[in-house]
Scaffold this motif. Structure first.
Motif, short mmCIF file in Angstrom:
data_model
loop_
_atom_site.label_atom_id
_atom_site.label_comp_id
_atom_site.label_asym_id
_atom_site.label_seq_id
_atom_site.Cartn_x
_atom_site.Cartn_y
_atom_site.Cartn_z
N SER A 48 0.81 -1.22 0.00
CA SER A 48 0.00 0.00 0.00
C SER A 48 0.85 1.27 0.00
CB SER A 48 -0.94 0.00 1.21
OG SER A 48 -0.18 -0.08 2.41
N GLU A 49 1.95 1.25 0.74
CA GLU A 49 2.77 2.47 0.84
C GLU A 49 4.18 2.10 1.27
OE1 GLU A 49 1.59 6.71 2.46
OE2 GLU A 49 2.27 5.44 4.12
N ILE A 50 5.16 2.82 0.70
CA ILE A 50 6.57 2.63 1.06
C ILE A 50 7.14 3.99 1.44
CG2 ILE A 50 8.85 1.92 0.27
CD1 ILE A 50 7.56 -0.03 -1.60
N THR A 51 7.85 4.03 2.56
CA THR A 51 8.44 5.26 3.07
C THR A 51 9.93 5.04 3.29
OG1 THR A 51 6.37 5.78 4.19
CG2 THR A 51 8.28 7.07 4.82
N SER A 56 17.96 6.95 10.84
CA SER A 56 17.02 6.63 11.92
C SER A 56 15.86 7.62 11.99
CB SER A 56 17.75 6.60 13.26
OG SER A 56 18.78 5.63 13.23
N LYS A 57 15.20 7.82 10.85
CA LYS A 57 13.95 8.57 10.77
C LYS A 57 14.11 10.07 11.02
CE LYS A 57 11.16 4.56 12.01
NZ LYS A 57 10.03 4.03 12.81
N ARG A 58 15.32 10.59 10.88
CA ARG A 58 15.48 12.04 10.98
C ARG A 58 14.90 12.72 9.76
NH1 ARG A 58 21.46 13.71 12.27
NH2 ARG A 58 20.44 15.73 11.99
N GLU A 59 15.00 12.10 8.59
CA GLU A 59 14.41 12.61 7.36
C GLU A 59 13.60 11.48 6.73
OE1 GLU A 59 17.43 14.10 4.80
OE2 GLU A 59 18.59 14.96 6.43
N LYS A 60 12.45 11.82 6.19
CA LYS A 60 11.64 10.79 5.55
C LYS A 60 10.94 11.36 4.33
CE LYS A 60 7.26 11.40 8.05
NZ LYS A 60 6.21 10.69 8.84
N GLN A 61 10.58 10.47 3.40
CA GLN A 61 9.83 10.83 2.21
C GLN A 61 9.13 9.59 1.67
OE1 GLN A 61 11.93 11.24 -1.62
NE2 GLN A 61 13.85 11.26 -0.44
N LYS A 62 8.03 9.82 0.97
CA LYS A 62 7.31 8.72 0.36
C LYS A 62 7.98 8.31 -0.95
CE LYS A 62 2.75 9.75 2.30
NZ LYS A 62 1.32 10.04 2.00
N VAL A 78 29.24 7.57 6.20
CA VAL A 78 28.38 6.39 6.26
C VAL A 78 27.02 6.78 6.80
CG1 VAL A 78 28.10 4.10 7.26
CG2 VAL A 78 30.38 4.90 6.58
N THR A 79 25.96 6.47 6.05
CA THR A 79 24.61 6.89 6.38
C THR A 79 23.68 5.70 6.34
OG1 THR A 79 25.05 9.05 5.39
CG2 THR A 79 22.75 8.49 5.78
N ASN A 80 22.75 5.66 7.27
CA ASN A 80 21.75 4.60 7.32
C ASN A 80 20.53 5.00 6.49
OD1 ASN A 80 19.09 3.54 8.61
ND2 ASN A 80 20.63 2.08 9.30
N TYR A 81 20.14 4.13 5.54
CA TYR A 81 18.94 4.33 4.73
C TYR A 81 17.98 3.18 5.03
CZ TYR A 81 21.85 7.61 2.15
OH TYR A 81 22.66 8.65 1.80
N THR A 82 16.82 3.50 5.56
CA THR A 82 15.82 2.51 5.95
C THR A 82 14.58 2.68 5.09
OG1 THR A 82 16.62 2.50 8.23
CG2 THR A 82 14.42 1.62 7.85
#
Length: 383
Positions: A48-51, A56-62, A78-82
């Motif tokens: 239904s949706e991917i974010t 660690s959720k400091r920045e987010k986008q659809k 080095v950066t974490n992408y979730t």
């Protein structure tokens, strides 16, 4: 107690790894595509949706069409992408992550990246080869506006004979209106076999990076009584300056004084030598270069005629004072006319001249308090 902490840590790592490598996961092969700036994946089934989350959720986008997330500026650290997937009821939320760039075991990226602005229109960056970088490494330098994400490559990278120190120079005379107050400097590389070298970056404001050029004395005039001088400083990124003026009169010891205006008056100057340097007034930065010493001889005969710019200034001030005086007089006359208006004079209907103050007009048809006999007079001719 230490054993329990270690056990909890191992359980957390195991859970993360199992989530990351789940064969039935709705998405897989999470990857960063540095050329396009996309964080992309392979989609399995309907979601239904991917974010997407950064660090660690400091920045987010659809996600775009549930296929990728656009990363405007990929940092070199080095950066974490979730990526979090909402599968809808009754299924739960699934998430997976990657680290990009991958942590280096041995440093290959460019080291000690430094940049500075000099000679008004030039920007130079210098760096060293990474300790573990191969001998055939080829580095590339980019300048980026972090707000507009415009990027320019420095085309002439130079290396020392040993291939350990590199530098490149931008001509930013055509880029000053495209650059903002903040800039990002990026150095990445590759080898002759096509292997990628991790990048290095520097993010800094441009104004404190500038080494100011020496001020240029544009106007000067002097006589035995006093001397006047003015100067200018060229810069594309700094606009508020502080100046240090060093003055030596004759054979006396030189002294310095700081001023905030680009002009200076000296009294009883005689023969003196002066040099000036500047620095930005907003940042606590070192002074720029000294101007070349200039010697002035003020013997009285040379200074009898004012310079053209000072003459024009005095003429303009005189004209403004004269105009102000005229306006003041006109205003005073206008106020007097309003407070004490003059009595209008009557006109003689026969001679067409103005009457004096003892004559008055009267209307024979109008009733009067005094009954005076009125006789008509007929003029037959002139004698």
């Amino acid at each position: 107690m230490a054993f329990l902490r270690l056990l909890v840590l191992l359980m957390l790592v195991f859970c993360l790894l199992s989530t990351h490598q789940d064969p039935d996961a709705p998405i897989g092969n999470l990857r960063m595509e540095p050329e396009s700036g996309w964080l992309s994946w392979d989609l399995h089934g309907n979601v239904s949706e991917i974010t997407c989350y950064v660090n660690s959720k400091r920045e987010k986008q659809k996600a775009q069409n549930n296929r990728y997330c656009a990363v405007q500026s990929i940092p070199c650290s080095v950066t974490n992408y979730t990526v979090s997937v909402n599968q809808g009821p009754p299924l739960s939320t699934f998430s997976t992550w990657i680290l990009y760039p991958e942590p280096e075991g041995t440093p290959k990226a460019a080291a000690n990246l430094t940049c500075w602005i000099h000679d008004v229109h030039f920007l130079t960056c210098r760096w060293a080869r990474g300790r573990a970088a191969p001998p055939d490494v080829r580095y590339r330098l980019y300048l980026e506006n972090p707000l507009s994400h415009q990027m320019w490559e420095c085309v002439h990278v130079e290396a020392d004979p040993r291939g350990t120190q590199f530098q490149c120079r931008f001509d930013i005379s055509a880029l000053s209106d495209k650059l903002g107050p903040l800039a990002r400097f990026l150095v990445n590389g590759s080898t002759s076999s096509g292997s990628r070298i991790p990048c290095s970056e520097l993010i800094s404001q441009l104004s404190p990076m500038e080494i100011l050029t020496a001020p240029n004395i544009t106007n000067s005039w002097c006589n035995q009584s006093y001397a006047i001088m003015r100067w200018t400083v060229q810069s594309n990124f700094n606009f508020h300056f502080k100046y240090e003026v060093q003055i030596q009169k004759g054979e006396d010891q030189a002294y310095s004084q700081e001023v905030e205006r680009n002009s200076l008056w000296l009294y009883n100057p005689g023969t003196y030598t002066v040099k000036i340097r500047a620095k930005d007034a907003s940042f606590n930065l070192p002074w720029g270069d000294w101007s070349a010493p200039q010697r002035f001889v003020c013997d009285g005969e040379k200074g009898t005629v004012l310079p053209a710019w000072l003459t024009s200034l005095l003429i303009a001030l005189g004209m403004l004072l004269a105009l102000g005086l005229v306006l003041l007089l006109c205003r005073r006359f206008s106020v007097r006319q309003r407070l004490l208006p003059p009595i209008p004079h009557l006109k003689d209907p026969i001679s067409d001249n103005l009457q004096n103050e003892r004559m008055m007009a009267w209307d024979p048809e109008q009733e009067s308090r005094e009954e005076c006999p009125v006789a008509e007079v007929q003029v037959l001719g002139e004698t």
